[in-house]
Design an enzyme around this catalytic site. Structure first.
Site, PDB file in Angstrom:
ATOM      1  N   LYS A 233     -12.001  -0.042  -1.142  1.00  0.00           N
ATOM      2  CA  LYS A 233     -11.093   0.690  -2.022  1.00  0.00           C
ATOM      3  C   LYS A 233     -11.702   0.782  -3.426  1.00  0.00           C
ATOM      4  O   LYS A 233     -12.643   1.522  -3.606  1.00  0.00           O
ATOM      5  CB  LYS A 233      -9.705   0.072  -1.942  1.00  0.00           C
TER       6      LYS A 233
ATOM      7  N   HIS B   6      -5.478  -3.583  -2.313  1.00  0.00           N
ATOM      8  CA  HIS B   6      -5.308  -2.544  -3.342  1.00  0.00           C
ATOM      9  C   HIS B   6      -5.400  -3.110  -4.750  1.00  0.00           C
ATOM     10  O   HIS B   6      -5.237  -2.378  -5.723  1.00  0.00           O
ATOM     11  CB  HIS B   6      -3.956  -1.838  -3.162  1.00  0.00           C
TER      12      HIS B   6
ATOM     13  N   SER C  20       0.797  -1.225   0.000  1.00  0.00           N
ATOM     14  CA  SER C  20       0.000   0.000   0.000  1.00  0.00           C
ATOM     15  C   SER C  20       0.831   1.278   0.000  1.00  0.00           C
ATOM     16  O   SER C  20       0.346   2.310  -0.436  1.00  0.00           O
ATOM     17  CB  SER C  20      -0.982  -0.008   1.167  1.00  0.00           C
TER      18      SER C  20
END
Ligand SMILES: *Cc1c(COP(=O)(O)O)cnc(C)c1O
Length: 405
Positions: free
Chosen positions: A249, A218, A190
């Site tokens: 996300k 992610h 990240s």
């Protein structure tokens, strides 16, 4: 504050807290949460200023999508706001069931299970699965929630350097381990924006009889031809034992999930404490996530655009001789500056030019590697990206000049 009760915390504890806060302040590491008002098309308002938000993980620009909002609103009217209980008690609605089925279909696994957050998914899964007598091999840059889950499992922890698979290989083969072996890794890191070498990790796992657990936080929606993540991109889906992801996300909603075999999911449903003892997600959030996953599948052009814009920003920053981390790939673009003060100041100077980027400091990243972390989203166009590169370049050269004088 008026009408505020003085909490009766022990005075020694109180002194200690204020000392620690002073220490943080002095080393430039004190953090404060600011209030942000998001709006459509990637803009947000902070302290009365409209900014283009390059600090958001809403990579595909779905959090504000009308169709996703409509799905949530419809379920909100029908189901109310809160889920009322944990899944096993009575909090699992038709929307939770539908989303779990959709996630299993999307990931191509037998089953899937929801958690209140990605953080809870990691903590709950690792602590439910790994025995105290096992050995866990962990990348040094793994997300805090994976570390916490491993700690709760009370297994033996072996941390390997991020860029040193040879140490992982040596330790795996050393034969000094006890219990079952697990390798746990983020698939996209990240803060560095780089990818774990999953093929090599799976090879090592095969050779040493270990199981691999990945966190695709992610990567879900972003990487792989269908947006399933780095496992899909590297064709390692059938070599990884447990796939963990977040809906918070690129999916643009909220919640965590695990995809895997029926047996694994049934076990987690019975024993993952962050799921058993925590209230289920709001049904409206599940409805929104179902819609969002449909859009991730039906609008692959969002992904294509995201990569075009990310590559453009990387190229522009390098054209201005800025130190973009070599290995970053995809929408997370780190610019390492060094000192925490520099990162904070650079973020502020960029903000004066109407772009919001994150200044990241220890303990989130190692000492001496404070940085600007830029996250690109599909909400923007090439003009925005070029303007951002100019803004960052100006900010960094202004900082350098300040240092010289
Ligand atoms: C953000 C993140 C999480 C936590 O997910 P949430 O849904 O925000 O709780 C877990 N792992 C990684 C690698 C992350 O980046």
């Amino acid at each position: 504050m008026r009408g505020c009760v003085t909490a009766s915390i022990d005075w020694r504890v109180s002194m200690q807290l204020s000392q620690r806060l002073d220490d943080l302040r002095e080393s430039g590491l004190l953090r404060q949460a600011r209030t942000m008002r998001p709006s459509a098309n990637g803009w947000c308002e902070v302290d009365g200023q409209l900014l283009r938000n390059f600090a958001s993980n809403d990579y595909l620009d779905l959090a504000h999508d009308e169709r996703v909002i409509a799905a949530a609103r419809e379920a909100l009217d029908e189901y109310g706001v809160g889920a009322r209980a944990s899944a096993l008690v009575c909090g699992r609605s038709e929307w939770h069931a539908r989303l779990e089925r959709r996630l299993a279909e999307f990931e191509g696994t037998q089953d899937a299970i929801l958690f209140p957050t990605g953080y809870a998914a990691n903590v709950g899964t690792l602590s439910a699965l790994i025995e105290p007598s096992d050995t866990v091999f962990c990348d040094r840059f793994n997300h805090a929630s994976l570390i916490d889950g491993m700690r709760l499992s009370r297994a033996r922890l072996r941390v390997y350097r991020h860029d040193r698979l040879d140490t992982l290989r040596r330790e795996l083969m050393a034969g000094k381990t006890t219990g079952h072996k697990w390798i746990v890794t983020d698939t996209v890191f990240s803060m560095d924006g780089d990818l774990a070498p999953l093929t090599e990790i799976c090879d090592l796992a095969d050779q040493s009889g270990a199981d691999v657990i990945v966190d695709e936080a992610h990567a879900t929606g972003v990487f792989g031809p269908s947006g399933r993540g780095v496992c899909e991109l590297t064709s390692t889906e059938d070599r990884v034992a447990v796939r963990i992801g977040t809906l918070s996300k690129a999916v643009g909603t909220q919640g965590g999930f695990v995809a895997g075999s029926s047996e694994l999911i049934a076990w987690l449903r019975n024993s993952a404490r962050t799921q058993v003892y925590s209230t289920a997600l709001p049904p409206a959030i599940c409805a929104a996530a179902v819609r969002s996953l449909e859009l991730i599948q039906s609008e692959p052009e969002r992904r294509t655009r995201l990569f075009q814009l990310s590559d453009l920003l990387r190229a522009e920053l390098r054209r201005f001789d800025l130190n973009v981390l070599e290995q970053s790939h995809g929408p997370v673009i780190p610019l390492v500056l060094g000192d925490p003060d520099e990162a904070v100041q650079a973020a502020r100077l960029v903000e004066q030019q109407r772009f919001l980027v994150a200044g990241i400091r220890p303990p989130t990243v190692p000492q001496g590697t404070s940085r600007l972390r830029i996250s690109v989203t599909a909400a923007f166009n090439e003009q925005d990206i070029r303007a951002l590169a100019v803004a960052i370049t100006r900010a960094v050269s202004e900082l350098t000049m300040q240092e010289k004088t």
